[in-house]
Design an enzyme around this catalytic site. Structure first.
Site, PDB file in Angstrom:
ATOM      1  N   ASP A 121       0.808  -1.222   0.000  1.00  0.00           N
ATOM      2  CA  ASP A 121       0.000   0.000   0.000  1.00  0.00           C
ATOM      3  C   ASP A 121       0.842   1.274   0.000  1.00  0.00           C
ATOM      4  O   ASP A 121       0.448   2.294   0.572  1.00  0.00           O
ATOM      5  CB  ASP A 121      -0.979   0.021   1.196  1.00  0.00           C
ATOM      6  CG  ASP A 121      -1.909  -1.175   1.176  1.00  0.00           C
ATOM      7  OD1 ASP A 121      -2.278  -1.616   0.071  1.00  0.00           O
ATOM      8  OD2 ASP A 121      -2.260  -1.677   2.262  1.00  0.00           O
ATOM      9  N   GLN A 138       1.984  -5.864  -3.332  1.00  0.00           N
ATOM     10  CA  GLN A 138       2.488  -5.971  -1.952  1.00  0.00           C
ATOM     11  C   GLN A 138       3.779  -5.133  -1.820  1.00  0.00           C
ATOM     12  O   GLN A 138       3.960  -4.193  -2.565  1.00  0.00           O
ATOM     13  CB  GLN A 138       2.738  -7.436  -1.552  1.00  0.00           C
ATOM     14  CG  GLN A 138       1.474  -8.254  -1.371  1.00  0.00           C
ATOM     15  CD  GLN A 138       0.872  -8.735  -2.672  1.00  0.00           C
ATOM     16  OE1 GLN A 138       1.516  -9.391  -3.455  1.00  0.00           O
ATOM     17  NE2 GLN A 138      -0.376  -8.425  -2.908  1.00  0.00           N
ATOM     18  N   GLY A 182      -4.531  -4.232  -3.856  1.00  0.00           N
ATOM     19  CA  GLY A 182      -5.539  -3.206  -4.112  1.00  0.00           C
ATOM     20  C   GLY A 182      -4.811  -1.930  -4.465  1.00  0.00           C
ATOM     21  O   GLY A 182      -4.182  -1.322  -3.610  1.00  0.00           O
ATOM     22  N   HIS A 183      -4.829  -1.573  -5.745  1.00  0.00           N
ATOM     23  CA  HIS A 183      -4.075  -0.405  -6.221  1.00  0.00           C
ATOM     24  C   HIS A 183      -5.064   0.679  -6.638  1.00  0.00           C
ATOM     25  O   HIS A 183      -5.880   0.479  -7.532  1.00  0.00           O
ATOM     26  CB  HIS A 183      -3.164  -0.798  -7.386  1.00  0.00           C
ATOM     27  CG  HIS A 183      -2.150  -1.846  -7.010  1.00  0.00           C
ATOM     28  ND1 HIS A 183      -1.308  -2.435  -7.898  1.00  0.00           N
ATOM     29  CD2 HIS A 183      -1.846  -2.390  -5.800  1.00  0.00           C
ATOM     30  CE1 HIS A 183      -0.534  -3.309  -7.268  1.00  0.00           C
ATOM     31  NE2 HIS A 183      -0.843  -3.303  -6.000  1.00  0.00           N
ATOM     32  N   LYS A 211       1.783   2.329  -4.981  1.00  0.00           N
ATOM     33  CA  LYS A 211       2.396   1.865  -6.234  1.00  0.00           C
ATOM     34  C   LYS A 211       1.482   2.151  -7.420  1.00  0.00           C
ATOM     35  O   LYS A 211       1.950   2.480  -8.506  1.00  0.00           O
ATOM     36  CB  LYS A 211       2.666   0.353  -6.156  1.00  0.00           C
ATOM     37  CG  LYS A 211       3.611  -0.038  -5.035  1.00  0.00           C
ATOM     38  CD  LYS A 211       3.726  -1.542  -4.894  1.00  0.00           C
ATOM     39  CE  LYS A 211       2.462  -2.214  -4.422  1.00  0.00           C
ATOM     40  NZ  LYS A 211       2.039  -1.895  -3.042  1.00  0.00           N
TER      41      LYS A 211
HETATM   42  P1  GDP Z   1      -0.852   0.466  -3.560  1.00  0.00           P
HETATM   43  O1  GDP Z   1      -1.452  -0.816  -3.129  1.00  0.00           O
HETATM   44  O2  GDP Z   1       0.616   0.530  -3.305  1.00  0.00           O
HETATM   45  O3  GDP Z   1      -1.172   0.840  -4.991  1.00  0.00           O
HETATM   46  O4  GDP Z   1      -1.494   1.592  -2.636  1.00  0.00           O
HETATM   47  P2  GDP Z   1      -3.053   1.738  -2.246  1.00  0.00           P
HETATM   48  O5  GDP Z   1      -3.806   2.197  -3.438  1.00  0.00           O
HETATM   49  O6  GDP Z   1      -3.539   0.511  -1.563  1.00  0.00           O
HETATM   50  O7  GDP Z   1      -2.973   2.836  -1.120  1.00  0.00           O
HETATM   51  C1  GDP Z   1      -2.496   4.125  -1.360  1.00  0.00           C
HETATM   52  C2  GDP Z   1      -3.608   5.145  -1.069  1.00  0.00           C
HETATM   53  O8  GDP Z   1      -3.060   6.437  -0.967  1.00  0.00           O
HETATM   54  C3  GDP Z   1      -4.641   5.241  -2.191  1.00  0.00           C
HETATM   55  O9  GDP Z   1      -5.905   5.477  -1.608  1.00  0.00           O
HETATM   56  C4  GDP Z   1      -4.175   6.453  -2.987  1.00  0.00           C
HETATM   57  O10 GDP Z   1      -5.254   7.096  -3.677  1.00  0.00           O
HETATM   58  C5  GDP Z   1      -3.645   7.324  -1.908  1.00  0.00           C
HETATM   59  N1  GDP Z   1      -2.518   8.209  -2.292  1.00  0.00           N
HETATM   60  C6  GDP Z   1      -1.568   8.011  -3.239  1.00  0.00           C
HETATM   61  N2  GDP Z   1      -0.629   8.981  -3.176  1.00  0.00           N
HETATM   62  C7  GDP Z   1      -1.022   9.815  -2.195  1.00  0.00           C
HETATM   63  C8  GDP Z   1      -0.457  11.007  -1.626  1.00  0.00           C
HETATM   64  O11 GDP Z   1       0.609  11.473  -2.006  1.00  0.00           O
HETATM   65  N3  GDP Z   1      -1.152  11.588  -0.603  1.00  0.00           N
HETATM   66  C9  GDP Z   1      -2.321  11.095  -0.127  1.00  0.00           C
HETATM   67  N4  GDP Z   1      -2.918  11.760   0.852  1.00  0.00           N
HETATM   68  N5  GDP Z   1      -2.875   9.957  -0.617  1.00  0.00           N
HETATM   69  C10 GDP Z   1      -2.228   9.333  -1.631  1.00  0.00           C
HETATM   70  P1  IMO Z   2      -0.898  -4.051  -2.320  1.00  0.00           P
HETATM   71  O1  IMO Z   2      -0.480  -4.577  -3.666  1.00  0.00           O
HETATM   72  C1  IMO Z   2      -0.866  -4.509   2.012  1.00  0.00           C
HETATM   73  C2  IMO Z   2      -0.820  -8.595   3.588  1.00  0.00           C
HETATM   74  C3  IMO Z   2      -2.054  -9.092   4.310  1.00  0.00           C
HETATM   75  C4  IMO Z   2      -1.414 -10.053   5.301  1.00  0.00           C
HETATM   76  C5  IMO Z   2      -0.279 -10.670   4.479  1.00  0.00           C
HETATM   77  C6  IMO Z   2      -0.623 -12.012   3.838  1.00  0.00           C
HETATM   78  O2  IMO Z   2      -2.197  -3.356  -2.328  1.00  0.00           O
HETATM   79  O3  IMO Z   2       0.204  -3.272  -1.702  1.00  0.00           O
HETATM   80  P2  IMO Z   2      -2.152 -12.682   1.759  1.00  0.00           P
HETATM   81  O4  IMO Z   2      -3.623 -12.486   1.532  1.00  0.00           O
HETATM   82  O5  IMO Z   2      -1.295 -12.075   0.715  1.00  0.00           O
HETATM   83  O6  IMO Z   2      -1.782 -14.111   2.030  1.00  0.00           O
HETATM   84  O7  IMO Z   2      -1.866 -11.907   3.153  1.00  0.00           O
HETATM   85  O8  IMO Z   2       0.024  -9.730   3.455  1.00  0.00           O
HETATM   86  N1  IMO Z   2      -1.073  -8.079   2.221  1.00  0.00           N
HETATM   87  C7  IMO Z   2      -1.032  -6.779   1.903  1.00  0.00           C
HETATM   88  N2  IMO Z   2      -0.864  -5.686   2.669  1.00  0.00           N
HETATM   89  N3  IMO Z   2      -0.990  -4.379   0.685  1.00  0.00           N
HETATM   90  C8  IMO Z   2      -1.136  -5.467  -0.105  1.00  0.00           C
HETATM   91  O9  IMO Z   2      -1.155  -5.396  -1.461  1.00  0.00           O
HETATM   92  C9  IMO Z   2      -1.210  -6.730   0.495  1.00  0.00           C
HETATM   93  N4  IMO Z   2      -1.355  -7.993   0.032  1.00  0.00           N
HETATM   94  C10 IMO Z   2      -1.261  -8.800   1.090  1.00  0.00           C
HETATM   95  O10 IMO Z   2      -2.729  -8.037   4.953  1.00  0.00           O
HETATM   96  O11 IMO Z   2      -0.847  -9.348   6.360  1.00  0.00           O
HETATM   97 MG    MG Z   3      -2.913  -1.521  -1.819  1.00  0.00          MG
END
Ligand code: GDP
Ligand code: IMO
Ligand code: MG
Length: 420
Positions: free
Chosen positions: A7, A218, A34-35, A10
């Protein structure tokens, strides 16, 4: 590639960079990812489908290292199409990717309700990878070979039913092999136009001079080999997964970008030395909207841990850093960065392998003043307050790498390129 526990935003970085590429490749993980991408005020949540699909000129590839739940994938494709995103010949699926079945999710349920729970996303990821390494899993290609698929599936389901009825005695409904077989053949037909030998495709693309972008899911701390075992995911979620998960040799990759948050978050159980279980942690969680995209769980929040990121950046061969969500820290009076641990009475800059020893590490902090100013409209480094620049410089110095991108908000436009 993410350098923390996932998270790191990316999705936003991939979306930014996708314009300069022809192909975006997912090489590991599955629907545990979840991106989130915000384009022009519209939010897209990607899970199995590479984020690059949002760009009309990009081909998105789900490569061999990904584990695919076909029902989830078809639903995601449907959702994208309803959101106005074209999905057709621009999405390719590897014939070698492994397939998730409902019994994988049941097996995960059995573990996650017991004492060895990890706090997974419950998407069947771990059990599917376990079957792959145990040589009992099914590749996408197998779904198109009935004489291979049916007898093996029938035997597998007999085995899983026996196992699950032993470990889930209360109300387990055995799987019907014939029904599952028919269900998966239907999925296979729907996916057929997208299924191909993606390894061959990617090598052809490289030979033709196409530009490839690999989208990590991840983060490196969740890597099954190099992460905080056993609280990890089932794949090589560091850069180590690129080669095995796509068939493109690591030496063909020119540049690795390490994506990190300006602080640290973690979802699920496991060690987290800089975790903040106080009002500051709550403030970061609420300001950063730190609730999981996939499961909705509140993310655990803490200070930036330079010990961990220095190690993961080195592991991943990172060339430059993208520091995300810097704006989230704007309200804090003072900021801390972990520079080393005290572990079993000794100072160290390497996290121990054993999870109990890792959890017992005490962080040693460097503190610095906050900037106490909204920075979400900054578009150049020079627009940032001196204290924010000092914070970034400290991260760069401690990790030992330059910062090429700074993000100050979820929108595409809220981005600073360090060269600007
Ligand atoms: P990923 O899994 O690495 O793609 O990240 P996620 O999408 O799960 O989580 C990142 C969250 O931060 C998302 O809700 C983005 O919309 C939000 N986000 C991304 N860049 C920024 C930032 O610079 N500032 C803030 N406040 N939110 C951001
Ligand atoms: P993105 O791509 C954050 C965590 C789960 C758990 C561990 C194992 O959005 O960054 P799994 O279901 O993969 O066997 O769970 O890894 N986990 C993540 N945490 N971002 C993710 O993906 C994750 N994918 C798995 O919460 O701790
Ligand atoms: Mg994510």
């Amino acid at each position: 590639v993410g350098l923390q526990w996932g998270d790191e935003a990316k999705g936003k970085i991939v979306d930014l960079l996708a314009d300069e590429h022809d192909i975006v490749v997912r090489y590991q993980g599955g629907a545990n990812a979840g991106h989130t991408v915000v384009v022009g005020g519209k939010t897209h949540k990607m899970s199995l489908v590479p984020t690059g699909i949002l760009h009309p000129n990009v081909t998105a590839v789900i490569a061999n290292g990904v584990v695919i739940d076909p029902a989830t994938l078809l639903k995601e494709i449907d959702g994208l199409q309803q959101n106005g995103v074209h999905v057709g010949g621009n999405l390719l699926i590897s014939d070698r990717a492994h397939v998730i079945f409902p019994y994988h999710r049941k097996e995960e349920e059995a573990v996650e309700t017991g004492h060895a729970a990890i706090g997974t996303t419950m998407r069947g990821i771990g059990p599917c990878y376990r079957d792959k390494y145990g040589r009992g899993g099914f590749q996408v290609a197998d779904l198109y070979c009935p004489e291979y698929f049916w007898p093996r599936l029938e035997a597998m389901i007999a085995h899983k039913n026996a196992y699950l009825s032993a470990v889930l005695p209360g109300g387990f409904q055995p799987f019907d092999a014939a029904a599952l077989y028919r269900e998966y053949l239907t999925y296979a037909e729907q996916l057929r136009p997208m299924v191909t030998d993606t390894g061959e495709y990617l090598h052809g693309a490289l030979a033709a001079g196409k530009r490839l972008l690999f989208e990590g899911a991840q983060g490196a701390l969740l890597d099954v080999d190099h992460g905080s075992f056993p609280f990890v995911t089932g794949s090589n979620s560091s850069a180590a997964g690129v080669w095995s998960g796509s068939g493109v040799p690591a030496r063909r990759i020119d540049r690795f970008i390490g994506v990190l948050k300006a602080y640290t978050t973690r979802v699920g159980r496991g060690p987290f030395p800089t975790e903040l279980l106080d009002a500051t942690g709550d403030l970061i969680r609420n300001t950063g909207r730190e609730f999981g995209t996939v499961t909705g769980r509140p993310r655990r929040c803490g200070w930036f841990d330079a010990v961990l990121v220095r190690n993961t950046a080195r592991l991943c061969g990172v060339d430059a850093l993208a520091v995300m969500l810097l704006d989230v820290l704007s309200e804090l009076d003072e900021l801390s960065i972990c520079v080393e641990y005290v572990c079993q009475g000794k100072r160290t800059t390497r996290p121990p392998a054993n999870c109990d020893q890792f959890a017992a590490c005490q962080p040693v902090y460097r503190t610095m003043p906050g900037w106490k100013r909204d920075i979400s409209n900054a578009r150049r480094l020079g627009d940032l307050p001196a204290a924010a620049r000092q914070y970034l410089d400290t991260i760069s110095e401690l990790v030992g790498l330059p910062i090429s991108i700074v993000s100050v908000g979820p929108d595409r436009a809220q981005t600073i390129r360090a060269t600007d």
